[in-house]
Structures are given as C-alpha cells and as structure tokens.
Enzyme design. Sequence first.
Site, PDB file in Angstrom:
ATOM      1  N   ASP A 198      47.692  50.523  38.177  1.00 43.48           N
ATOM      2  CA  ASP A 198      46.504  50.796  37.375  1.00 43.48           C
ATOM      3  C   ASP A 198      45.288  50.296  38.168  1.00 43.48           C
ATOM      4  O   ASP A 198      45.052  49.094  38.277  1.00 43.48           O
ATOM      5  CB  ASP A 198      46.649  50.060  36.033  1.00 43.48           C
ATOM      6  CG  ASP A 198      45.385  50.121  35.195  1.00 43.48           C
ATOM      7  OD1 ASP A 198      44.371  50.679  35.654  1.00 43.48           O
ATOM      8  OD2 ASP A 198      45.419  49.587  34.069  1.00 43.48           O
ATOM      9  N   GLN A 201      40.008  48.861  37.571  1.00 46.63           N
ATOM     10  CA  GLN A 201      38.982  47.892  37.986  1.00 46.63           C
ATOM     11  C   GLN A 201      38.881  47.824  39.511  1.00 46.63           C
ATOM     12  O   GLN A 201      37.784  47.777  40.065  1.00 46.63           O
ATOM     13  CB  GLN A 201      39.312  46.494  37.423  1.00 46.63           C
ATOM     14  CG  GLN A 201      39.367  46.438  35.911  1.00 46.63           C
ATOM     15  CD  GLN A 201      38.012  46.684  35.243  1.00 46.63           C
ATOM     16  OE1 GLN A 201      36.953  46.486  35.839  1.00 46.63           O
ATOM     17  NE2 GLN A 201      38.035  47.118  33.999  1.00 46.63           N
ATOM     18  N   LYS A 224      34.183  53.985  34.808  1.00 46.80           N
ATOM     19  CA  LYS A 224      33.948  52.636  35.340  1.00 46.80           C
ATOM     20  C   LYS A 224      33.429  52.719  36.776  1.00 46.80           C
ATOM     21  O   LYS A 224      32.927  51.760  37.321  1.00 46.80           O
ATOM     22  CB  LYS A 224      35.239  51.819  35.297  1.00 46.80           C
ATOM     23  CG  LYS A 224      35.739  51.569  33.872  1.00 46.80           C
ATOM     24  CD  LYS A 224      37.067  50.849  33.892  1.00 46.80           C
ATOM     25  CE  LYS A 224      37.837  50.999  32.598  1.00 46.80           C
ATOM     26  NZ  LYS A 224      37.358  50.184  31.496  1.00 46.80           N
ATOM     27  N   CYS A 362      41.539  44.641  25.057  1.00 50.95           N
ATOM     28  CA  CYS A 362      42.764  45.454  25.101  1.00 50.95           C
ATOM     29  C   CYS A 362      43.846  44.767  25.910  1.00 50.95           C
ATOM     30  O   CYS A 362      44.548  45.397  26.718  1.00 50.95           O
ATOM     31  CB  CYS A 362      42.498  46.849  25.670  1.00 50.95           C
ATOM     32  SG  CYS A 362      41.404  47.826  24.658  1.00 50.95           S
TER      33      CYS A 362
END
Length: 404
Positions: A198, A201, A224, A362
């Site tokens: 993932d 970020q 993002k 989250c």
Amino acid sequence: MAFDVAQIRSQFPILSRQVNGKPLVYLDSAASAQKPRAVIDAMVQAMETSYSNVHRGLHTLANETTEAYEQARKSVAALIGADIGEVVFTKGATEAINLVAAGLGASLQAGDEIVLTEMEHHANIVPWHFLRERKGIILRFVPVTDDGRLDLEQFRALLTPKVKVVALTHMSNVLGTVNPVAEIVRLAHEAGAVTLVDGCQAIVHQPVDVKALDADFYVFSGHKLYGPTGIGILYGKAARLAELPPYQGGGEMIGSVSLEAITYADPPHRFEAGTPPILEAIGLGAAIEWLNGVDRAAAAAHEAALYAHVTERLAGANWLRVLGEAPGKGAILSFTVEGAHAHDVAQILDRYGVAVRAGTHCAEPLMRRFGVTSSARASFALYNTHDEAEAFVDALTRTQAFFA
Ligand code: PLP
C-alpha cells in the site's frame, strides 16, 4: 539551491485563503493533498476543449480524450518504473486493494493465511477480513514496536508455508514509519507468498521503483499525490494481472459477449469495467507531470526539516505524547494532548486556522496497540512553510492551555 517553497505555494490557489480570520495552515495532506493550478487547469481544459468518452469512438474528440487518458497511464508507469500494461486505473487505493483481495481470494482455501501488519489502514485490513469471514482464511498481524517499527523477527516467525499473501503499507499514515518493503517482499517471496504494498503515503514523499521493490502489487490514490479524488492506481506485475480474475463486469473489460459466453480483454482493460474516471486520470497525469518539475529530493528534505523543527520545539512538552518515532520516519506527527480529546484539539486548532486530522485515522488496531482511542495528526507537505510550522506549535501550545 534551496527549495523555493514560496514558488511552490504560489501554484496552489487554495493556500492563500483564510480560515476563521487566520491564514490557512493546512496540515492534513496525509488525508488529502491540495491541488496545484496545473491539475485544476488540465481538468477544466479537458472539459472545455476535448471531452468525450474514451476507447469507443471513432470521432476526433473520442480519439483526443483516449489519447489523454492513455497518456496519463504512461505518466503513472514512468513515475513508478512499470510497464504501461501493468497500470490499472481504479477509483482509489481502497478499490485497488479490494480488487486484488477478491481476485486472490478466489483461489485461496480455508486455513490459508494472510499476513498483514498492525499499522495498516482499514483499506488494507477490511478486504482481507472479507476473506476470513467468507472463506475461513486466517489473518496474522506483524506487531509494531513501541517506537513504531515493524517487528521483523515476528514477521519471519509468521512466514510459514501456509502464508499465501503478505500485504503491508510502505509508509504508515499514522506513525510516518517507512517500512523496509524490499526486504519484506524478498522474505515473503522466499516463503512463496504473493505481495501487495500500500503506497498511498510513500508515493507522495519518496521515489518508488516497483521493479526494485519487486512487489507483485503496488497501490496508491491520486488525491494524496496532488491529483484529484476518484482515481487510484493498481500496479500489478504483468504475469500476476494475467492470472487475476476480473473484479467488476461491464463494458470495456470484455473481449466478446454472447448470450452463452464471455471472453475478457487483456489487462489493464480487463480491470476497468464501464466508463472509467477519465477526467480524474487526466488530472492525475497532470499532477505527476507537475511533480516531475519539482526537485523531489529537495522537497523531501524540506518536509523533514519542518518535522524536525516542530518536534524540537515541542520536545519539552510533558503534556504531549507522540505516536511513532521510528528512525527515518516521514513528516507525519500523530499525537495526543494530556486531558484532551483529539477531536477537541483539532477543533480548537481550527480556530487558529490550523487544519489537522483527529480520530482513528482508519487504523483502529494501531490505536489499540498504542492504548489510545484516537489521536490528532499534523501531516506536512512540500507546500508547508517554516512559519506554518511555527504557527502550528504556537496554536497547539495555546490549545493545550485550555486543558491544563
Ligand atoms: N492506505 C493508506 C496508508 C492511506 O493513508 C489511505 C488513505 O488515508 C488509504 C490506504 C485509503 O486511500 P483511499 O481512501 O484514497 O482509497
């Protein structure tokens, strides 16, 4: 040459607005980043001058829009070192992970194991829980150390032949920890597991080369990365995408359809059923082209300097608890203020024009790991300034005084 933050800021129209009579200090970019003029213009221009549905037309606008949509795919591929056919447009990272979980899940058996970590966003937990509920798959979680690193000894111990998938975040959206993903992928592959990373970020703050990481799947969201909402990326190794069953059915993902049978298009189109997020893809392409014009190493150093400054200024604050202090972490400051609920902290900071996030981010399992129900989070982006870092420290100190 010094990083010219004023020049960067001038390209983000929203950053000049005021909030509650104070200059906006936007420290919520880890949730969603603001958009540069280049992205806004690209989307408006597409709608004003060259808009149509993609792929199916034979007319000029359809061809131009298809060209722009596929150009965006090329920009994504170049950003992460992928081949063009390995880049699938989704509506976000969440959808990308659901797509992979559903696809891999189809061939898993009850008792097979999936290894996640305690620091995952719900987007990388819940789709795997579906497999636990529906198929009897067992979920294992790599523990997080007190300073916010993954316990790699424990990870190695979890890697038994039962493990079929290892899925983890490249950078924690709460702790800022940057995980040693290449090493983890290597160990997972040695154990015969498929890997998903993932990158929501990490992709924003550091160069990502999917071939060097060797992950089977790598996902992120456009919003993002200074792009629009409604667009995400699923990178998959060509061989992995080829063996993954389709996720949604509809137009554009088929080879042919009859009343008796269907055949599927090749990846990436097999995974892009229906009219795709055309404008959003074009916007993401523009965001990446814009980022290509930024000295990203200097931007990362700038963000790190802001974070270092804030933590230095707050070092003596005995009312503050920082979650996540792993070496080399990114510019994300999650914290609690003694005696205050994180929501109250965020609301009072807002009176000073300072936008931070508060809640579980989250990441409920991670909150539980640190014994808190919520935290506040200030996340720094390339457009934040030294003065804003100061304004944040000042506003936080005043906020704390309400609860002292
Ligand atoms: N993973 C991480 C690490 C995130 O920070 C986020 C968003 O906060 C997500 C996944 C989910 O992204 P999206 O909501 O854009 O699908």
